[in-house]
Design an enzyme around this catalytic site. Structure first.
Site, mmCIF file in Angstrom:
data_model
loop_
_atom_site.group_PDB
_atom_site.id
_atom_site.type_symbol
_atom_site.label_atom_id
_atom_site.label_comp_id
_atom_site.label_asym_id
_atom_site.label_seq_id
_atom_site.Cartn_x
_atom_site.Cartn_y
_atom_site.Cartn_z
ATOM 1 N N ASN A 171 -2.746 -10.975 -9.860
ATOM 2 C CA ASN A 171 -3.768 -10.325 -9.033
ATOM 3 C C ASN A 171 -3.092 -9.806 -7.769
ATOM 4 O OD1 ASN A 171 -5.936 -9.610 -7.448
ATOM 5 N ND2 ASN A 171 -6.654 -11.723 -7.121
ATOM 6 N N LYS B 152 -4.322 -7.982 -5.465
ATOM 7 C CA LYS B 152 -5.221 -7.831 -4.305
ATOM 8 C C LYS B 152 -4.988 -6.439 -3.683
ATOM 9 C CE LYS B 152 -5.178 -12.791 -3.985
ATOM 10 N NZ LYS B 152 -5.337 -13.990 -3.185
ATOM 11 N N HIS C 280 -14.047 -13.267 -7.671
ATOM 12 C CA HIS C 280 -12.878 -13.807 -6.966
ATOM 13 C C HIS C 280 -13.326 -14.316 -5.597
ATOM 14 C CE1 HIS C 280 -9.171 -14.063 -4.718
ATOM 15 N NE2 HIS C 280 -8.596 -14.268 -5.884
ATOM 16 N N GLU D 250 -12.223 -14.041 -2.706
ATOM 17 C CA GLU D 250 -12.244 -13.075 -1.590
ATOM 18 C C GLU D 250 -13.447 -12.147 -1.700
ATOM 19 O OE1 GLU D 250 -8.187 -11.979 -2.262
ATOM 20 O OE2 GLU D 250 -7.706 -14.037 -1.692
ATOM 21 N N GLU E 220 -10.229 -21.488 -9.298
ATOM 22 C CA GLU E 220 -9.411 -21.219 -8.114
ATOM 23 C C GLU E 220 -10.030 -21.908 -6.906
ATOM 24 O OE1 GLU E 220 -7.015 -17.386 -8.755
ATOM 25 O OE2 GLU E 220 -8.901 -16.849 -7.839
ATOM 26 N N GLY F 290 -3.553 -18.651 -1.376
ATOM 27 C CA GLY F 290 -2.769 -18.027 -0.315
ATOM 28 C C GLY F 290 -2.371 -18.993 0.790
ATOM 29 N N SER G 12 -1.870 -20.541 -5.089
ATOM 30 C CA SER G 12 -0.480 -20.846 -4.718
ATOM 31 C C SER G 12 0.398 -21.225 -5.914
ATOM 32 C CB SER G 12 -0.446 -21.929 -3.630
ATOM 33 O OG SER G 12 -1.107 -21.454 -2.461
HETATM 34 P P1 PGA Z 1 -2.377 -16.960 -4.423
HETATM 35 O O1 PGA Z 1 -3.730 -16.233 -4.880
HETATM 36 O O2 PGA Z 1 -1.533 -17.133 -5.669
HETATM 37 O O3 PGA Z 1 -1.743 -16.034 -3.423
HETATM 38 O O4 PGA Z 1 -2.764 -18.288 -3.839
HETATM 39 C C1 PGA Z 1 -4.367 -16.562 -6.089
HETATM 40 C C2 PGA Z 1 -5.590 -15.699 -6.304
HETATM 41 O O5 PGA Z 1 -6.303 -15.421 -5.324
HETATM 42 O O6 PGA Z 1 -5.878 -15.265 -7.436
#
Ligand code: PGA
Length: 253
Positions: A11, A13, A98, A100, A170, A176, A214
């Site tokens: 992903n 983003k 997601h 976000e 998640e 992140g 992460s």
């Molecule tokens: P990240 O994001 O690997 O940067 O923690 C995962 C995601 O939001 O799908």
């Protein structure tokens, strides 16, 4: 369609426009060779999808999806794309819910439910993301939150459509932040999800339940070793070709 496991999603983003997408693929194609025992799906920004398709034209093993859709098929919805448009552009998958989208853009369970239905209705594979906030985990609400988000996400689907989807667990506090859920914690949430899917469809075992938060080259093997973790959804570490090539080469037989 039964998706091969392990499932690796990247992903991106709001990273990698068309030029950076071409640059990424120049590196990645040299570092990751096709494996026929897994599924690899990239979720670039929608504006980079065409560049991705052209630059990866020789590699039918690399699949693509979009990060979000709006549930209407067309109309006066400035800034949005529909599932039908994503399909027309060559996407086979779409994320929905997601964290976000939920927490930055305010997508509620009902919005996510409509998006999942629109994605499945176009014959794309919905990747429904669920997961609790840190304060919800601290209050012991993981089960309640995940159950609520999952129930909403599945509420407009037939059982055939549910059997054709992917669920991403998640935990928001792990996205992140560099803080990964332990394989045991993630596995426990995946078990819960598997149990809930078993209540709604006959072949819940075939549905990939993937972990996100992460994920990096140093923790991919231990995550994939957990019995209920069928793959991963990777944000930050999917932006670097060498890291993501290493992640996508993990696990399997
Ligand atoms: P990240 O994001 O690997 O940067 O923690 C995962 C995601 O939001 O799908």
């Amino acid at each position: 369609m039964t998706l091969k496991k392990p499932f690796f999603g990247g992903n991106w983003k709001m990273n990698h426009g068309p030029s950076a997408t071409r640059g990424f693929l120049t590196e990645f194609l040299g570092q990751y060779q096709p494996h026929d025992d897994r599924t690899v799906v990239f979720f670039p920004p929608a504006i980079s999808l065409a560049a991705f398709k052209v630059a990866s034209a020789e590699r039918s093993d690399l699949l693509t999806g979009v990060q979000d859709v709006y549930w209407e098929s067309s109309g006066a919805f400035t800034g949005s794309i529909s599932a039908g448009m994503a399909k027309d552009a060559g996407a086979g998958f779409a994320l929905a819910g997601h964290s976000e989208r939920r927490h930055v853009f305010g997508d509620a369970d009902e919005d996510v439910s409509r998006k999942v239905a629109a994605i499945a209705g176009e014959g794309l594979v919905p990747v429904l993301c669920v997961g609790e906030l840190l304060e919800e985990r601290d209050r012991g609400e993981v089960e309640a939150v995940v159950t609520r988000q999952l129930a909403a996400g599945l509420s407009r689907l037939s059982s055939d459509q549910v059997e054709g989807m992917v669920i991403a667990y998640e935990p928001v506090w792990a996205i992140g932040t560099g803080r990964t859920a332990s394989p045991e914690d993630a596995n426990q949430a995946h078990e819960l999800i598997r149990g809930l899917l078993t209540e709604s469809v006959a072949s819940a075992r075939a549905i990939p339940i993937i972990y996100g938060g992460s994920v990096k080259p140093s923790n991919i093997e231990e995550l994939l070793a957990a019995p209920e973790i069928d793959g991963v959804l990777v944000g930050g570490a999917s932006l670097e070709a060498s890291d993501f090539a290493e992640i996508c080469s993990a696990g399997g037989v």
